[in-house]
Design a protein around this motif. Structure first.
Motif, PDB file in Angstrom:
ATOM      1  N   UNK A 223       0.825  -1.318   0.002  1.00 21.68           N
ATOM      2  CA  UNK A 223      -0.055  -0.052  -0.248  1.00 21.68           C
ATOM      3  C   UNK A 223       0.756   1.209   0.000  1.00 21.68           C
ATOM      4  N   UNK A 224       1.947   1.195   0.275  1.00 18.17           N
ATOM      5  CA  UNK A 224       3.002   2.389   0.384  1.00 18.17           C
ATOM      6  C   UNK A 224       3.852   2.181  -0.866  1.00 18.17           C
ATOM      7  N   UNK A 225       3.605   1.442  -1.760  1.00 18.66           N
ATOM      8  CA  UNK A 225       4.364   1.386  -2.999  1.00 18.66           C
ATOM      9  C   UNK A 225       5.978   1.385  -2.974  1.00 18.66           C
ATOM     10  N   UNK A 226       6.521   0.737  -2.006  1.00 21.96           N
ATOM     11  CA  UNK A 226       7.756   0.848  -1.685  1.00 21.96           C
ATOM     12  C   UNK A 226       8.490  -0.688  -1.757  1.00 21.96           C
ATOM     13  N   UNK A 227       7.936  -1.417  -2.456  1.00 20.07           N
ATOM     14  CA  UNK A 227       8.214  -2.804  -2.425  1.00 20.07           C
ATOM     15  C   UNK A 227       9.500  -3.336  -3.369  1.00 20.07           C
ATOM     16  N   UNK A 228      10.055  -4.407  -3.028  1.00 19.95           N
ATOM     17  CA  UNK A 228      10.824  -5.211  -3.803  1.00 19.95           C
ATOM     18  C   UNK A 228       9.977  -6.336  -4.253  1.00 19.95           C
ATOM     19  N   UNK A 229       9.749  -6.527  -5.344  1.00 13.58           N
ATOM     20  CA  UNK A 229       8.649  -7.500  -5.896  1.00 13.58           C
ATOM     21  C   UNK A 229       9.614  -8.930  -5.889  1.00 13.58           C
ATOM     22  N   UNK A 230       9.720  -9.804  -5.195  1.00 11.26           N
ATOM     23  CA  UNK A 230      10.946 -10.636  -5.491  1.00 11.26           C
ATOM     24  C   UNK A 230      10.699 -11.834  -6.549  1.00 11.26           C
ATOM     25  N   UNK A 231       9.439 -11.999  -7.088  1.00 11.70           N
ATOM     26  CA  UNK A 231       8.936 -12.603  -8.059  1.00 11.70           C
ATOM     27  C   UNK A 231       8.781 -12.221  -9.487  1.00 11.70           C
ATOM     28  N   UNK A 232       8.962 -10.945  -9.232  1.00 14.25           N
ATOM     29  CA  UNK A 232       8.618 -10.144 -10.523  1.00 14.25           C
ATOM     30  C   UNK A 232       9.786 -10.274 -11.555  1.00 14.25           C
ATOM     31  N   UNK A 233       9.617 -10.119 -12.969  1.00 15.65           N
ATOM     32  CA  UNK A 233      10.895 -10.192 -13.927  1.00 15.65           C
ATOM     33  C   UNK A 233      11.963  -9.387 -13.425  1.00 15.65           C
ATOM     34  N   UNK A 234      13.482  -9.841 -13.695  1.00 17.85           N
ATOM     35  CA  UNK A 234      14.606  -9.304 -13.361  1.00 17.85           C
ATOM     36  C   UNK A 234      14.560  -7.817 -13.421  1.00 17.85           C
ATOM     37  N   UNK A 235      14.134  -7.199 -14.550  1.00 19.27           N
ATOM     38  CA  UNK A 235      14.315  -5.842 -14.742  1.00 19.27           C
ATOM     39  C   UNK A 235      13.451  -4.900 -13.920  1.00 19.27           C
ATOM     40  N   UNK A 236      12.282  -5.611 -13.416  1.00 19.16           N
ATOM     41  CA  UNK A 236      11.430  -4.917 -12.328  1.00 19.16           C
ATOM     42  C   UNK A 236      12.390  -4.671 -11.042  1.00 19.16           C
ATOM     43  N   UNK A 237      12.742  -5.967 -10.627  1.00 15.05           N
ATOM     44  CA  UNK A 237      13.667  -6.100  -9.375  1.00 15.05           C
ATOM     45  C   UNK A 237      14.854  -5.289  -9.498  1.00 15.05           C
ATOM     46  N   UNK A 238      15.362  -5.046 -10.587  1.00 17.01           N
ATOM     47  CA  UNK A 238      16.736  -4.173 -10.884  1.00 17.01           C
ATOM     48  C   UNK A 238      16.036  -2.623 -10.609  1.00 17.01           C
ATOM     49  N   UNK A 239      15.053  -2.389 -11.327  1.00 20.27           N
ATOM     50  CA  UNK A 239      14.662  -1.004 -11.091  1.00 20.27           C
ATOM     51  C   UNK A 239      14.023  -0.482  -9.610  1.00 20.27           C
ATOM     52  N   UNK A 240      13.654  -1.514  -9.023  1.00 19.99           N
ATOM     53  CA  UNK A 240      13.131  -1.222  -7.616  1.00 19.99           C
ATOM     54  C   UNK A 240      14.397  -0.986  -6.735  1.00 19.99           C
ATOM     55  N   UNK A 241      15.200  -2.013  -6.663  1.00 18.84           N
ATOM     56  CA  UNK A 241      16.508  -1.929  -6.199  1.00 18.84           C
ATOM     57  C   UNK A 241      17.375  -0.602  -6.584  1.00 18.84           C
ATOM     58  N   UNK A 242      17.485  -0.503  -7.559  1.00 20.56           N
ATOM     59  CA  UNK A 242      18.190   0.884  -7.992  1.00 20.56           C
ATOM     60  C   UNK A 242      17.594   2.120  -7.474  1.00 20.56           C
ATOM     61  N   UNK A 243      16.347   2.132  -7.489  1.00 14.95           N
ATOM     62  CA  UNK A 243      15.583   3.429  -6.847  1.00 14.95           C
ATOM     63  C   UNK A 243      15.799   3.601  -5.522  1.00 14.95           C
ATOM     64  N   UNK A 244      16.448   2.597  -4.731  1.00 16.90           N
ATOM     65  CA  UNK A 244      16.279   2.490  -3.182  1.00 16.90           C
ATOM     66  C   UNK A 244      17.132   3.793  -2.597  1.00 16.90           C
ATOM     67  N   UNK A 245      16.526   4.360  -1.517  1.00 21.67           N
ATOM     68  CA  UNK A 245      17.006   5.210  -0.970  1.00 21.67           C
ATOM     69  C   UNK A 245      18.232   4.769   0.065  1.00 21.67           C
ATOM     70  N   UNK A 246      19.307   5.441  -0.115  1.00 22.14           N
ATOM     71  CA  UNK A 246      20.392   5.114   0.838  1.00 22.14           C
ATOM     72  C   UNK A 246      20.635   5.677   2.008  1.00 22.14           C
ATOM     73  N   UNK A 247      22.072   5.817   2.608  1.00 21.70           N
ATOM     74  CA  UNK A 247      22.370   6.709   3.683  1.00 21.70           C
ATOM     75  C   UNK A 247      22.085   8.138   3.223  1.00 21.70           C
ATOM     76  N   UNK A 248      21.014   8.959   3.614  1.00 20.63           N
ATOM     77  CA  UNK A 248      20.993  10.279   2.990  1.00 20.63           C
ATOM     78  C   UNK A 248      21.889  11.399   3.436  1.00 20.63           C
ATOM     79  N   UNK A 249      22.700  11.071   4.339  1.00 20.26           N
ATOM     80  CA  UNK A 249      24.042  12.018   4.595  1.00 20.26           C
ATOM     81  C   UNK A 249      25.036  11.612   3.704  1.00 20.26           C
ATOM     82  N   UNK A 250      25.092  10.746   2.874  1.00 22.43           N
ATOM     83  CA  UNK A 250      26.096  10.567   1.814  1.00 22.43           C
ATOM     84  C   UNK A 250      25.945  11.091   0.530  1.00 22.43           C
ATOM     85  N   UNK A 251      26.334  12.102   0.360  1.00 26.30           N
ATOM     86  CA  UNK A 251      25.854  13.393  -0.806  1.00 26.30           C
ATOM     87  C   UNK A 251      26.932  12.919  -1.841  1.00 26.30           C
ATOM     88  N   UNK A 252      28.306  12.904  -1.503  1.00 28.06           N
ATOM     89  CA  UNK A 252      29.320  12.812  -2.547  1.00 28.06           C
ATOM     90  C   UNK A 252      29.882  11.376  -2.672  1.00 28.06           C
TER      91      UNK A 252
END
Ligand code: AMP
Ligand code: TRP
Length: 350
Positions: A223-252
């Motif tokens: 319901x928050x649209x922030x999932x990694x859909x483990x059984x989805x096609x690989x390109x979907x998983x890649x897109x979701x993981x590459x869109x993840x927010x990491x350490x917000x204080x790491x700018x450079x």
């Protein structure tokens, strides 16, 4: 919640002999039960938080798992979507390792005793307990135009699911802790009023009882649209993981990373023994967030590759899924009927 839950490593859940097929008479081994909403194919939070335990525990306990379509109706009023998502969830659970020969897997509405027991438990549950439930308060905000009665009584039906099978252990994610606490309170109330009938159920958590979503702050949830859909096609998983927010204080790219607060680094714990090396790379800025995400995506895709194939095969064979779920409902029948006979007798309905 102290003392009310266990992890797989606690002495309570280890070294127990394999369970036989379910029977109506009391089993010498604890029975476990869990329910999962038919939300389509599961996300990483479902697997790391709960489904992994379902799979593991089926070998050690008498395990009963239920796809809770009655519960889903509190938020979903689309018959076709409900049917499709129920089938997708069943195929996913089997693809991820549930063995229908080993455990009992069925759809909640196929064993309607739970609704009768739900009503009976409602008569021992104060409304105030339900109004203070955190998930009820959240749902009221999430769906202000559909605050139906089912949302309020949701945890009572959940308690009925569990006690119908007299289950003492319930593998779930941490977001279900309050529901389990409520189930215990309802059981205590029932046992006090009508005599010892049900065991008090305990939650069993995994090592990752709350998985954060791709936003890095909120619980992973469809319901928050922030999932990694483990059984989805690989390109979907890649897109979701590459869109993840990491350490917000790491700018450079040259800034040191803080793996303790980075969700990508935390998830690496579950996809390889070398996570500490990966963390060191982040701390020293030898690797960047993009490298770490790319590696995580590759590992998730590889980890679930077989399950993804099995899922596709099962989805192509709806007759087989239907048969498995029908068999499951039949195996659950004698236990459900025996409990209902006892409860009706104790409550003066016979
Ligand atoms: P649901 O889809 O809400 O029925 O959840 C199915 C199971 O997955 C329940 O045991 C939840 O507690 C668990 N679960 C759902 N989301 C998460 C999460 N983000 N982290 C850990 N466990 C979760
Ligand atoms: N409320 C649970 C969830 O949202 C689903 C559920 C229904 C459940 N009945 C249950 C979980 C019984 C454990 C036991 O995930």
């Amino acid at each position: 919640m102290a003392g009310a839950s266990a992890t797989l490593d606690s002495p309570m859940t280890t070294e127990i002999a394999p369970a036989p097929a379910p029977v109506a008479s009391p089993s010498p081994r604890p029975r476990i039960f869990s329910g999962i909403q038919p939300s389509g194919a599961p996300h990483l939070g479902n697997d790391l938080g709960a489904i992994r335990n379902y799979v593991k525990l089926q070998w050690e306990y008498e395990a009963i798992y239920c796809i809770v379509d009655f519960h889903a109706l509190t938020s979903l009023h689309d018959p076709d979507a409900l049917r499709t998502r129920t089938r997708e969830m069943a195929a996913s659970l089997i693809a991820l390792g549930l063995d229908p020969e080993r455990c009992t897997l069925f759809v909640q509405s196929h064993r309607p005793e739970a609704t009768e027991l739900g009503w009976l438990l409602m008569t021992v549950t104060p409304v105030s307990w339900l109004e203070r439930t955190p998930t009820y308060k959240e749902k009221k905000q999430q769906q202000p135009d559909d605050v139906n009665h089912g949302l309020l009584s949701y945890p009572v039906l959940q308690a009925a699911d569990i006690v119908l099978y007299k289950a003492s252990l319930v593998p779930v994610g941490k977001d279900q802790a309050a529901h389990l606490e409520l189930s215990r309170e309802i059981v205590r109330r029932f046992n006090t009023l009508y005599g010892d009938t049900f065991p008090e159920p305990q939650a069993v958590f995994t090592e990752s009882p709350i998985v954060l979503g791709t936003d890095g702050v909120r619980k992973m949830s469809k319901s928050l649209a922030n999932t990694i859909d483990i059984l989805a096609p690989p390109e979907v998983v890649t897109r979701q993981v590459m869109g993840m927010v990491t350490d917000t204080k790491r700018i450079l790219r040259t800034d040191p990373g803080r793996p303790e607060v980075c969700n990508v680094c935390q998830l690496h714990r579950f996809f390889g023994d070398d996570f500490e090396e990966i963390w060191e790379g982040e701390r020293t800025a030898r690797t960047g967030c993009v490298d770490t995400k790319r590696l995580l995506a590759e590992r998730i895709i590889r980890h679930y590759a077989e399950a993804r194939e099995r899922y596709a095969e099962l989805m192509a064979d709806p007759v087989r899924i239907g048969r498995i779920l029908d068999d499951g409902a039949e195996r659950a029948r004698p236990i459900a009927e025996a409990t209902m006979a006892e409860v009706r007798e104790k409550m003066g309905l016979r």
